[in-house]
Design an enzyme around this catalytic site. Structure first.
Site, mmCIF file in Angstrom:
data_model
loop_
_atom_site.group_PDB
_atom_site.id
_atom_site.type_symbol
_atom_site.label_atom_id
_atom_site.label_comp_id
_atom_site.label_asym_id
_atom_site.label_seq_id
_atom_site.Cartn_x
_atom_site.Cartn_y
_atom_site.Cartn_z
ATOM 1 N N GLU A 30 40.961 55.057 32.279
ATOM 2 C CA GLU A 30 40.316 56.134 31.516
ATOM 3 C C GLU A 30 40.533 57.490 32.186
ATOM 4 O O GLU A 30 40.917 57.566 33.350
ATOM 5 C CB GLU A 30 38.816 55.870 31.362
ATOM 6 C CG GLU A 30 38.075 55.796 32.682
ATOM 7 C CD GLU A 30 36.602 56.193 32.575
ATOM 8 O OE1 GLU A 30 36.310 57.264 32.008
ATOM 9 O OE2 GLU A 30 35.753 55.440 33.094
ATOM 10 N N SER A 147 24.661 54.421 26.088
ATOM 11 C CA SER A 147 26.060 54.834 25.991
ATOM 12 C C SER A 147 26.783 54.134 24.844
ATOM 13 O O SER A 147 26.587 52.939 24.598
ATOM 14 C CB SER A 147 26.784 54.506 27.294
ATOM 15 O OG SER A 147 28.161 54.786 27.156
ATOM 16 N N ASP A 149 29.615 53.264 25.053
ATOM 17 C CA ASP A 149 30.471 52.245 25.686
ATOM 18 C C ASP A 149 30.007 50.837 25.315
ATOM 19 O O ASP A 149 30.828 49.924 25.147
ATOM 20 C CB ASP A 149 30.417 52.358 27.223
ATOM 21 C CG ASP A 149 31.050 53.630 27.762
ATOM 22 O OD1 ASP A 149 31.645 54.388 26.981
ATOM 23 O OD2 ASP A 149 30.929 53.849 28.981
ATOM 24 N N LYS A 166 26.152 52.071 37.555
ATOM 25 C CA LYS A 166 25.370 52.841 38.528
ATOM 26 C C LYS A 166 23.895 52.673 38.227
ATOM 27 O O LYS A 166 23.508 52.557 37.068
ATOM 28 C CB LYS A 166 25.691 54.320 38.372
ATOM 29 C CG LYS A 166 27.008 54.719 38.943
ATOM 30 C CD LYS A 166 27.008 56.218 39.198
ATOM 31 C CE LYS A 166 28.239 56.619 39.957
ATOM 32 N NZ LYS A 166 29.415 56.729 39.110
#
Ligand code: PSU
Ligand code: MN
Length: 312
Positions: A30, A147, A149, A166
């Site tokens: 990415e 997110s 994602d 994280k």
């Protein structure tokens, strides 16, 4: 008609095109990690080193980004440098933003995990390496910050190799979300989610595996059966680069507090937190970040090799 339209929007680096045509292993990377995830010049140096690691393993790297009004499957060193230098002035492009980023031919578009997965699938790349995935944020019960994602992982057929998430995120809620959408989480030699900077969290993975051949067989089974969606492969940061947990957690908590005070929301949240953690820890978190990305790339290259061998 459809193919013609796709060609209009998607451009391949020659090396990537050749590898895909010959069914040689390719690993997607990415570019938001380059533009928004790390400072210049470490971002560019790391991106190029990560590509070198993948090449050393006998696979071809394809850094994904949006330049000249095209989705690019594979960027050259100059283009990576352009993204790294443009930094946070680049557009952070997730699924929502792709059609808009293509309108402006001068835009420098950095792809997130979600949009990199989309471009990888369009290009025919099945394995993707990054640092950390986006997820359900802490406090999502009031902020609704989840997110894109995760929704991409629910739908798009790409394996994402990462060092977990994280702890700016709620790892437990992230795991629950993925479970609901049928996204398997594989731990590479770990029975719990790594927490990016550190090797452990309290949250279990779904499956533990110790080799990429088994992972490749799982991907092949899943997608051959039409079980659409991604797979998360979690690789803990190597012992020698693991960060001190107390220092990291203190930095994360103070970055989260600052974000609330400054009322930063939406797509700006994650880049703000990443930058503040790096500043507060005086760059020591950056060193861990760089090492874990390279380590993920190594595993991803081997997974891509094993998976491509099954496609013959
Ligand atoms: N987490 C990291 N490093 C990153 C990102 C997340 O540890 O660079 C980037 C990735 O591009 C990821 C994106 O896809 O942030 C998620 O942003 P958001 O939370 O706005 O969906
Ligand atoms: Mn968000």
């Amino acid at each position: 008609m459809k193919t013609l339209q796709l060609e209009e929007h998607l451009s391949f680096a020659p090396e990537v095109r050749a590898a895909l045509d010959e069914n040689r292993p390719v690993v997607a990377l990415e570019s938001t990690i380059v533009s928004h995830g790390m400072p210049f010049p470490e971002n560019v140096e790391t991106a190029l080193q990560v590509e070198a690691v993948i090449r050393e393993q006998g696979a071809v790297p394809a850094t994904i980004g949006i330049l000249n009004g095209k989705l690019c499957a594979g960027l050259d060193a100059q283009q990576i440098e352009q993204l790294g230098k443009t930094g946070k002035k680049s557009l952070k492009v997730s699924r929502r933003d792709i059609p808009f980023a293509l309108i402006d031919r001068t835009a420098v578009g950095a792809t997130t995990v979600a949009s990199t997965m989309i471009v990888a699938q369009l290009a025919g790349i099945s394995v993707f390496a990054t640092g950390g995935i986006g997820g359900v944020h802490r406090g999502a019960e009031t902020s609704f910050d989840i997110s894109a994602d995760l929704q991409e992982l629910a739908n798009t057929n790409v394996a994402v190799v990462c060092a977990g998430a994280k702890s700016i995120l709620d790892i437990g809620l992230t795991a629950e979300y993925l479970e609901t959408y049928g996204v398997p989480v594989i731990g590479y030699n770990t029975d719990c989610w790594p927490a990016f900077y550190t090797r452990k969290s309290e949250f279990p993975v779904d499956y533990v595996m110790d080799n990429t051949a088994d992972m490749a067989a799982v991907l092949n089974n899943k997608w051959t059966l039409g079980l659409d969606g991604g797979v998360v492969v979690c690789v803990p940061v190597p012992h020698e680069y693991e960060h001190d947990a107390d220092v990291i957690n203190a930095a994360i908590n103070s970055a989260l507090q600052e974000m609330e005070q400054k009322a930063i929301t939406g797509k700006a949240s994650t880049p703000f937190l990443l930058a503040r953690i790096s500043e507060i820890t005086g760059g020591s978190s950056l060193a861990t970040n760089i090492q874990l990305v390279m380590n993920n790339a190594l595993l991803a290259a081997n997974l891509a090799k094993d998976y491509s061998a099954l496609q013959l």
